[in-house]
Design an enzyme around this catalytic site. Structure first.
Site, PDB file in Angstrom:
ATOM      1  N   ASN A   9       5.397  -1.002  -3.273  1.00 40.77           N
ATOM      2  CA  ASN A   9       4.606  -2.019  -2.585  1.00 40.77           C
ATOM      3  C   ASN A   9       3.497  -1.302  -1.828  1.00 40.77           C
ATOM      4  O   ASN A   9       3.738  -0.684  -0.796  1.00 40.77           O
ATOM      5  CB  ASN A   9       5.488  -2.822  -1.628  1.00 40.77           C
ATOM      6  CG  ASN A   9       4.701  -3.835  -0.817  1.00 40.77           C
ATOM      7  OD1 ASN A   9       3.557  -4.152  -1.132  1.00 40.77           O
ATOM      8  ND2 ASN A   9       5.313  -4.351   0.237  1.00 40.77           N
ATOM      9  N   LYS A  11       1.021  -2.514  -0.244  1.00 42.24           N
ATOM     10  CA  LYS A  11       0.550  -3.236   0.943  1.00 42.24           C
ATOM     11  C   LYS A  11      -0.995  -3.223   0.983  1.00 42.24           C
ATOM     12  O   LYS A  11      -1.635  -3.295  -0.065  1.00 42.24           O
ATOM     13  CB  LYS A  11       1.198  -2.675   2.214  1.00 42.24           C
ATOM     14  CG  LYS A  11       2.732  -2.689   2.124  1.00 42.24           C
ATOM     15  CD  LYS A  11       3.412  -2.346   3.410  1.00 42.24           C
ATOM     16  CE  LYS A  11       4.920  -2.403   3.234  1.00 42.24           C
ATOM     17  NZ  LYS A  11       5.647  -2.145   4.491  1.00 42.24           N
ATOM     18  N   HIS A  95       8.451 -11.216   1.707  1.00 46.40           N
ATOM     19  CA  HIS A  95       8.485  -9.917   2.369  1.00 46.40           C
ATOM     20  C   HIS A  95       8.495 -10.125   3.881  1.00 46.40           C
ATOM     21  O   HIS A  95       7.896 -11.068   4.396  1.00 46.40           O
ATOM     22  CB  HIS A  95       7.275  -9.076   1.955  1.00 46.40           C
ATOM     23  CG  HIS A  95       7.361  -7.653   2.397  1.00 46.40           C
ATOM     24  ND1 HIS A  95       7.032  -7.251   3.676  1.00 46.40           N
ATOM     25  CD2 HIS A  95       7.752  -6.531   1.739  1.00 46.40           C
ATOM     26  CE1 HIS A  95       7.216  -5.955   3.784  1.00 46.40           C
ATOM     27  NE2 HIS A  95       7.659  -5.492   2.620  1.00 46.40           N
ATOM     28  N   GLU A  97       6.956  -8.870   6.244  1.00 42.72           N
ATOM     29  CA  GLU A  97       5.650  -8.972   6.881  1.00 42.72           C
ATOM     30  C   GLU A  97       5.031 -10.351   6.673  1.00 42.72           C
ATOM     31  O   GLU A  97       4.307 -10.850   7.536  1.00 42.72           O
ATOM     32  CB  GLU A  97       4.734  -7.862   6.343  1.00 42.72           C
ATOM     33  CG  GLU A  97       5.165  -6.494   6.832  1.00 42.72           C
ATOM     34  CD  GLU A  97       4.664  -5.344   5.978  1.00 42.72           C
ATOM     35  OE1 GLU A  97       5.017  -4.200   6.293  1.00 42.72           O
ATOM     36  OE2 GLU A  97       3.931  -5.594   4.995  1.00 42.72           O
ATOM     37  N   GLU A 167      15.840  -5.650   2.553  1.00 43.86           N
ATOM     38  CA  GLU A 167      15.026  -4.768   3.389  1.00 43.86           C
ATOM     39  C   GLU A 167      15.378  -4.967   4.855  1.00 43.86           C
ATOM     40  O   GLU A 167      14.949  -5.947   5.463  1.00 43.86           O
ATOM     41  CB  GLU A 167      13.536  -5.010   3.151  1.00 43.86           C
ATOM     42  CG  GLU A 167      13.130  -6.487   3.041  1.00 43.86           C
ATOM     43  CD  GLU A 167      11.630  -6.690   3.083  1.00 43.86           C
ATOM     44  OE1 GLU A 167      10.897  -5.786   2.685  1.00 43.86           O
ATOM     45  OE2 GLU A 167      11.202  -7.757   3.553  1.00 43.86           O
ATOM     46  N   GLY A 173       8.848   1.215   7.480  1.00 43.83           N
ATOM     47  CA  GLY A 173       7.733   1.914   8.106  1.00 43.83           C
ATOM     48  C   GLY A 173       8.085   2.641   9.390  1.00 43.83           C
ATOM     49  O   GLY A 173       7.207   3.137  10.085  1.00 43.83           O
ATOM     50  N   SER A 212      11.994   2.496   3.962  1.00 44.26           N
ATOM     51  CA  SER A 212      11.711   3.925   4.144  1.00 44.26           C
ATOM     52  C   SER A 212      12.482   4.808   3.166  1.00 44.26           C
ATOM     53  O   SER A 212      13.034   5.838   3.554  1.00 44.26           O
ATOM     54  CB  SER A 212      11.991   4.353   5.594  1.00 44.26           C
ATOM     55  OG  SER A 212      11.159   3.648   6.491  1.00 44.26           O
TER      56      SER A 212
END
Length: 251
Positions: A9, A11, A95, A97, A167, A173, A212
């Site tokens: 991904n 991003k 996702h 985010e 996730e 991150g 990560s």
């Protein structure tokens, strides 16, 4: 046997030059490990370029998001059929985010999942808990609710043509990674929960770990019985790192 899938991904990252270098660099790594499915999710503006660069390679690709609508006055959005027309196999949906920064609820995610699948794409349903939820011990309840919203709208059979990506939001991150044992326990619970609706579907669905993942952690994570690969963030932007993760999935 479920095949391992490693998906990058990207991003909001990339330039025309970096995308070209990345795809060209990953093509040999993908070819060297035929047992592993390899895919990337670039920013949508690069889909045409990725379509050209991946031609004849083993690398599949998808979008990071899709709109629930097929057309209309929805400035800035992309219909699932548009993504399909550019050769996408997958689209991420839900996702963390998107859930946090764009306030996408479980119901919105389920509607997008349905639209993505109707267009002939494979939805990659992202689910997971925040640090506060993890520390409160409600991880299993959170992922069950996120799955149930999709099951209620689309049915358990829809997971025959979908991917689930677990996730833990606290590991995205941050450099923190759930231990293989923690990740496996949640993956096993996800599969068990789906099996409560249909055992055959649950046995076949790929469940990826996202949080990560690195070349150093990939083999141990992907060696767990219910972890079928990874949804990789920052490491997927570096040829060497992502190549190591692909190799880790092949072990």
């Amino acid at each position: 046997m479920r095949q391992h899938l490693v998906m990058g991904n990207w991003k909001l990252n990339g330039t025309k030059a970096s995308v070209e270098a990345l795809i060209k660099g990953l093509t040999p790594a993908a070819a060297a490990h035929p047992s592993v499915q390899v895919a990337v999710c670039p920013p949508v503006i690069f889909l045409g370029l990725v379509e050209q660069l991946t031609a004849g390679s083993k690398i599949a690709y998808g979008a990071q998001n899709a709109d629930v609508h097929e057309s209309g006055a929805f400035t800035g959005e992309n219909a699932p059929s548009m993504l399909k027309a550019f050769g996408c196999t997958y689209s991420l949906v839900g996702h963390s985010e998107r859930r946090t920064l764009h306030a996408e609820s479980d119901d919105v995610v389920a509607a997008k999942y349905e639209a993505i699948q109707k267009a002939g794409l494979v939805p990659v349903l992202c689910i997971g808990e925040t640090l506060e939820q993890f520390e409160a011990g409600v991880t299993k309840k959170v992922v069950e609710a996120q799955l149930k919203a999709v099951i209620d709208r689309c049915g358990i059979a829809s997971f025959s043509n979908a991917v689930v990506a677990y996730e833990p939001v606290w590991a995205i991150g941050t450099g923190k990674t759930a231990t293989p044992e923690i990740a496996q326990s949640i993956h096993a619970h996800i599969r068990q929960y789906l099996a409560g609706f249909d055992g055959a579907v649950a046995a076949k669905v790929q469940i990826l770990y996202g949080g990560s993942v690195t070349g150093a952690t990939a083999a141990d994570l992907f060696g767990q019985p219910d972890i079928d690969g990874g949804l990789v963030g920052g490491a997927s932007l570096k040829v060497d790192d992502f190549s190591q993760i692909i190799a880790g999935a092949a072990k």
